[in-house]
Design a protein around this motif. Structure first.
Motif, PDB file in Angstrom:
ATOM      1  N   VAL A   1     -57.735  43.707  94.689  1.00 63.40           N
ATOM      2  CA  VAL A   1     -59.088  43.178  94.896  1.00 63.40           C
ATOM      3  C   VAL A   1     -59.427  42.165  93.809  1.00 63.40           C
ATOM      4  N   ASN A   2     -59.036  42.466  92.585  1.00 63.51           N
ATOM      5  CA  ASN A   2     -59.340  41.578  91.465  1.00 63.51           C
ATOM      6  C   ASN A   2     -58.680  40.207  91.633  1.00 63.51           C
ATOM      7  N   ARG A   3     -57.509  40.184  92.275  1.00 61.39           N
ATOM      8  CA  ARG A   3     -56.793  38.919  92.464  1.00 61.39           C
ATOM      9  C   ARG A   3     -57.441  38.040  93.531  1.00 61.39           C
ATOM     10  N   ILE A   4     -58.056  38.653  94.537  1.00 61.78           N
ATOM     11  CA  ILE A   4     -58.545  37.850  95.668  1.00 61.78           C
ATOM     12  C   ILE A   4     -60.033  37.497  95.585  1.00 61.78           C
ATOM     13  N   THR A   5     -60.785  38.147  94.705  1.00 64.19           N
ATOM     14  CA  THR A   5     -62.225  37.868  94.632  1.00 64.19           C
ATOM     15  C   THR A   5     -62.493  36.683  93.697  1.00 64.19           C
ATOM     16  N   PRO A   6     -63.462  35.849  94.052  1.00 64.53           N
ATOM     17  CA  PRO A   6     -63.837  34.720  93.185  1.00 64.53           C
ATOM     18  C   PRO A   6     -64.384  35.212  91.844  1.00 64.53           C
TER      19      PRO A   6
ATOM     20  N   LEU B   1     -68.020  36.246  91.563  1.00 65.73           N
ATOM     21  CA  LEU B   1     -68.487  37.412  92.331  1.00 65.73           C
ATOM     22  C   LEU B   1     -67.773  38.713  91.946  1.00 65.73           C
ATOM     23  N   LYS B   2     -66.896  38.660  90.960  1.00 75.13           N
ATOM     24  CA  LYS B   2     -66.101  39.848  90.605  1.00 75.13           C
ATOM     25  C   LYS B   2     -66.968  41.037  90.220  1.00 75.13           C
ATOM     26  N   ILE B   3     -68.021  40.776  89.449  1.00 75.79           N
ATOM     27  CA  ILE B   3     -68.861  41.878  88.964  1.00 75.79           C
ATOM     28  C   ILE B   3     -69.508  42.640  90.115  1.00 75.79           C
TER      29      ILE B   3
END
Length: 340
Positions: free
Chosen positions: A103-108, A111-113
């Motif tokens: 998930v961490n690799r694909i989210t901008p 918007l990660k937080i």
């Protein structure tokens, strides 16, 4: 112990309060394991607790207890009670570590937080209920079957061997790998009569051997260190005794292993059982349960054997530490005299 010796009725309010106080750690074992596993697998601890907490949610537990079918998006969810379980929680957080990294690799970045914890939870929790939890439950049942097999008719041999080998298991750090096994045993049966019983024998034997060194030594420094390490071992922490005394002088280690093996064999033959997880002198409080006073008496004899046999055997085998140091020096001097 209060019920074994009829000090308190099981129907009294005081007993019932003490019962759920004592049972709290087992019931919420998945939560405790989630914290441990989150640190181990480097995942968000809060999300790990929430995901595993789904297993213990009252609504889910009531749904399972009702026997009504459960499904999510048309996929069936097995009706399993996960209270006091071990493997489902560990497997869930292990799988979650991969999901969180994905998930961490694909989210901008911006918007990660917000997206990282939300997506991790929404993916992991249903997957845990549908796949991981049931698989972990089967694995736990298989582990319980293996434990019961090991504790069968020849269980006394297993207890004796494990007790005698425990110092070497501690040296390699593999004693931590035994924790999920005895926790799974408590989760499945509420008792344990192999690993923790062997650890009690080994720990008390280490304590007895180390106290014998303290008793026999004429060096104040050795007396002080050995006395403190011996008490520590009897209370369940053997590393100071193992690395500071018994390994150093070797023969106390031999005495401790022999004594632990003998007391472990006795414990296995008498089917000594623990009702509370403990591996030290405090196990006195853990022998009380369904087996009554006979189990308490056998447990006390086992503990006494571990300390006394090790203490006496060390006194017989161990020389004074001055002689231990002087012997190699004398041999070296004799060798020089011969060559000259």
């Amino acid at each position: 112990m209060s019920t074994t010796f009829n000090w308190m009725s099981t129907n009294s309010s005081t007993y019932r309060v003490l019962d759920f106080i004592g049972d709290g750690a087992f019931y919420f074992m998945p939560i405790l394991l989630a914290v441990f596993a989150a640190n181990k697998f480097k995942v968000n601890t809060s999300i790990a607790i929430i995901v595993v907490g789904v297993f213990l949610h009252p609504n889910f537990s009531q749904w399972v207890a009702s026997g009504d079918p459960i499904s999510f998006l048309g996929m069936p969810i097995q009706g399993v009670i996960y209270a006091a379980s071990v493997i489902p929680a560990l497997l869930t957080i292990w799988v979650m570590s991969y999901i969180e990294r994905g998930v961490n690799r694909i989210t901008p970045q911006s918007l990660k937080i917000l997206l990282n914890p939300t997506l991790t939870l929404l993916i992991t929790a249903p997957l845990a209920l549908i796949v991981i939890g049931p698989l972990g439950n089967y694995a736990g049942q298989g582990l319980a079957w293996v434990i019961n097999l090991m504790q069968g008719q020849l269980g006394f041999i297993m207890v004796a061997l494990l007790a005698a080998a425990m110092p070497f298991i501690v040296m390699t750090g593999m004693h931590h790998a035994l924790t999920p096994i005895f926790v799974a045993s408590f989760a499945a049966t509420g008792t344990e009569s192999l690993i923790l019983v062997a650890q009690i024998c080994a720990n008390l034997a280490q304590g007895g051997a180390t106290l014998a060194v303290a008793f026999k030594s004429k060096e104040k420094n050795v007396k002080s260190i050995a006395a403190a390490a011996g008490i520590s071992a009897i209370m369940g922490i053997t590393e100071p005794a193992l690395y500071g005394i018994t390994m150093k002088y070797k023969k106390p280690l031999v005495a401790a292993c022999i004594s632990a093996g003998i007391s472990g064999c006795f414990a296995g033959l008498m089917h000594v059982t623990l009702y509370v997880p403990q591996n030290s002198l405090m196990a006195i409080l853990g022998f009380s349960g369904d087996k009554g006073t006979s189990n308490v008496i056998a447990g006390l004899i086992m503990m006494l054997m571990s300390v006394v046999l090790s203490f006496v055997l060390t006194l017989v085998l161990q020389k004074d530490e001055k002689n231990e140091v002087a012997a190699p020096a004398e041999k070296a001097a004799e060798g020089l005299a011969v060559h000259s």
